[in-house]
Design a protein around this motif. Structure first.
Motif, short mmCIF file in Angstrom:
data_model
loop_
_atom_site.label_atom_id
_atom_site.label_comp_id
_atom_site.label_asym_id
_atom_site.label_seq_id
_atom_site.Cartn_x
_atom_site.Cartn_y
_atom_site.Cartn_z
N ASP A 26 5.55 -1.54 2.66
CA ASP A 26 5.82 -0.79 1.44
C ASP A 26 6.77 0.39 1.68
O ASP A 26 6.92 1.26 0.82
N GLY A 98 0.80 -4.46 6.84
CA GLY A 98 0.74 -4.87 5.44
C GLY A 98 1.33 -6.23 5.16
O GLY A 98 1.28 -6.70 4.02
N VAL A 100 0.29 -9.17 6.04
CA VAL A 100 -0.69 -10.24 5.81
C VAL A 100 -0.84 -10.51 4.31
O VAL A 100 -0.84 -11.66 3.88
N LYS A 101 -0.95 -9.46 3.52
CA LYS A 101 -1.08 -9.63 2.07
C LYS A 101 0.13 -10.37 1.50
O LYS A 101 -0.01 -11.27 0.68
N LEU A 102 1.31 -9.99 1.97
CA LEU A 102 2.53 -10.68 1.51
C LEU A 102 2.53 -12.15 1.91
O LEU A 102 2.95 -13.01 1.13
N VAL A 104 -0.06 -14.15 2.45
CA VAL A 104 -1.03 -14.89 1.65
C VAL A 104 -0.46 -15.16 0.26
O VAL A 104 -0.54 -16.28 -0.26
N THR A 105 0.16 -14.15 -0.32
CA THR A 105 0.77 -14.31 -1.65
C THR A 105 1.92 -15.31 -1.60
O THR A 105 2.05 -16.16 -2.48
N GLY A 152 -5.09 -13.84 9.88
CA GLY A 152 -4.72 -12.71 9.04
C GLY A 152 -5.75 -11.59 9.11
O GLY A 152 -5.39 -10.41 9.14
N SER A 153 -7.01 -11.97 9.16
CA SER A 153 -8.07 -10.97 9.28
C SER A 153 -7.97 -10.21 10.59
O SER A 153 -8.15 -8.98 10.64
N TRP A 156 -5.17 -7.79 10.33
CA TRP A 156 -5.57 -6.66 9.49
C TRP A 156 -6.38 -5.65 10.30
O TRP A 156 -6.22 -4.44 10.13
N ASP A 159 -4.48 -3.06 11.96
CA ASP A 159 -3.88 -2.06 11.07
C ASP A 159 -4.86 -0.94 10.71
O ASP A 159 -4.46 0.03 10.08
#
Length: 195
Positions: A26, A98, A100-102, A104-105, A152-153, A156, A159
């Motif tokens: 971000d 950050g 990982v969220k991207l 998955v999406t 991914g977990s 995370w 992070d």
């Protein structure tokens, strides 16, 4: 692309990689442009959206993970190949906080600029898992989506400042839950010692 345009493109990617490593996915596009010594319009001319910038930045890493899976299939035992690839996936995903969220999406959105790279990378990991399962070296009640979620977990965890120190230990716990020791495949062998 002209040589000077390619040079500018590569410079922007290098700076973006540094900023995103420091600040996460971000990070401000203005900050990236400023640190690259260009205006925001120049950055946007090369990368019209944040996702386009991230795709260009991450595609190389994801493509390397996919190629690594192919090489590991040819050169390593199935369980060793899967564990090695999984560790490298976690390191790659952690490198850009950050992401990982991207990822998955992007996997769920075929219109995403990151979709193809993420799907190829997940498919590569799935092949390694399937190979280990076929040899009786990995549990059979998980699939590539589960493997991707677990990886991914683990990324995370890295992070999270309060959990980062536990990440290597938890990687080993998760890897041992996925993989079976060769002795556990043979019913006549003595049970493996607890880890």
């Amino acid at each position: 692309m002209r040589a000077d345009a390619r040079k500018n493109h590569d410079h922007l990617l290098t700076v973006a990689g540094t900023v995103i490593t420091e600040q996460g996915v971000d990070a401000s596009l203005r900050d990236i442009a400023r640190r690259a010594g260009v205006g925001l319009a120049t950055l946007i001319r090369h990368f019209p959206t944040r996702e386009a910038l991230l795709e260009a930045l991450l595609r190389t890493s994801f493509d390397e993970l996919a190629a690594q899976a192919v090489a590991l299939e040819a050169s390593a035992r199935p369980d060793d190949a899967l564990a090695s690839w999984l560790r490298d996936f976690v390191a790659c995903a952690h490198h850009y906080r950050g992401v990982v969220k991207l990822m998955v999406t992007a996997i769920e959105d075929p219109q995403s600029a990151l979709h193809a790279s993420c799907v190829a990378m997940r498919t590569a990991g799935t092949r390694l898992l399937t190979r280990a399962q076929a040899e009786g070296l990995a549990r059979i009640d998980i699939d590539g989506t589960d493997l991707f979620a677990l990886a991914g977990s683990l990324a995370w965890l890295n992070d999270q400042p309060s959990l980062a120190a536990r990440s290597d230990h938890l990687f080993d716990v998760v890897a041992s839950a996925i993989l079976r020791s060769p002795a556990s495949v043979d019913d006549t062998a003595a049970p493996s010692p607890a880890r």
